[in-house]
Design a protein around this motif. Structure first.
Motif, PDB file in Angstrom:
ATOM      1  N   PRO A 142       0.875  -1.275   0.582  1.00  0.00           N
ATOM      2  CA  PRO A 142      -0.416  -0.170   0.740  1.00  0.00           C
ATOM      3  C   PRO A 142       0.987   1.166   0.399  1.00  0.00           C
TER       4      PRO A 142
ATOM      5  N   ALA B 233       0.481   3.909  -3.342  1.00  0.00           N
ATOM      6  CA  ALA B 233       0.086   4.971  -3.005  1.00  0.00           C
ATOM      7  C   ALA B 233       1.639   6.067  -3.376  1.00  0.00           C
TER       8      ALA B 233
ATOM      9  N   TYR C  42      -2.099  -3.207  -6.694  1.00  0.00           N
ATOM     10  CA  TYR C  42      -2.849  -2.812  -6.259  1.00  0.00           C
ATOM     11  C   TYR C  42      -3.745  -4.131  -5.795  1.00  0.00           C
TER      12      TYR C  42
ATOM     13  N   TYR D 272      -5.242   6.642   0.974  1.00  0.00           N
ATOM     14  CA  TYR D 272      -4.264   5.547   1.322  1.00  0.00           C
ATOM     15  C   TYR D 272      -3.935   6.481   2.486  1.00  0.00           C
TER      16      TYR D 272
ATOM     17  N   SER E 196      -4.342   4.022   6.163  1.00  0.00           N
ATOM     18  CA  SER E 196      -3.168   3.514   6.537  1.00  0.00           C
ATOM     19  C   SER E 196      -3.456   2.702   8.551  1.00  0.00           C
TER      20      SER E 196
END
Length: 178
Positions: A44, A48, A91, A168, A172
């Motif tokens: 991620p 991002a 992704y 994100y 997160s």
């Protein structure tokens, strides 16, 4: 029908197919979990960052074309498309190996998050044909049509890239890392 019209017709068929196929494949892949594979928790922040880099390069590409640097503009836009493809692969890989993360915020931030997420998802689907058609028109040297479509494509693509980073950053804190 001249050669350019034939090429454009062929491109449009290809673009329409890709624009329909990509969201369907992504939706199907969300339902597929690869068994006995370590979750790719490290992805991620990488994808991002790719979104953030794409946003910066999009802005640089607009600067380049406004300053008469057509070749630089073309290279930057090609880079943005390549970054978008890398993003998509990462992704999908993440979601095929990891459970979805629920947003844990409450109150107003929850509504902001879901608004940004939903608009990001909808526009990320819509940007596929816009980018491909804009690129095809430049490739076919139909610069007036390219410019006209780019005036719509650029802000939508920039929004998708920036909101990808924002989504994100907002979610997160809720990732479940081992």
């Amino acid at each position: 029908m001249d050669q350019i019209q034939k090429k454009e017709k062929k491109f449009n068929r290809w673009i329409n197919g890709v624009s329909i196929l990509v969201p369907i494949v992504v939706a199907i892949m969300f339902g597929v979990k690869i068994p006995n594979v370590e979750p790719l928790y490290f992805l991620p922040p990488i994808y991002a960052s790719i979104n953030g880099l794409t946003a910066v390069i999009l802005i640089l590409a607009v600067w380049a074309i406004k300053n008469g640097r057509q070749e630089l503009h073309q290279r930057l836009m090609t880079t943005c498309i390549a970054l978008s493809l890398v993003f998509l692969v990462l992704y999908i890989a993440y979601h095929m190996t990891s459970d979805s993360t629920s947003f844990g915020g409450e109150g107003v931030i929850k509504y902001i998050y879901y608004f940004i997420l939903i608009t990001h998802i909808i526009l990320s689907i819509g940007i596929i044909p816009l980018v491909l058609k804009t690129y095809a028109r430049a490739y076919l040297k139909k610069y007036d049509e390219h410019r006209a479509l780019a005036k719509l494509t650029f802000p939508v693509w920039l929004y998708v890239a920036i909101t990808g980073v924002v989504v994100y950053l907002l979610i997160s804190p809720y990732y479940a890392y081992p």
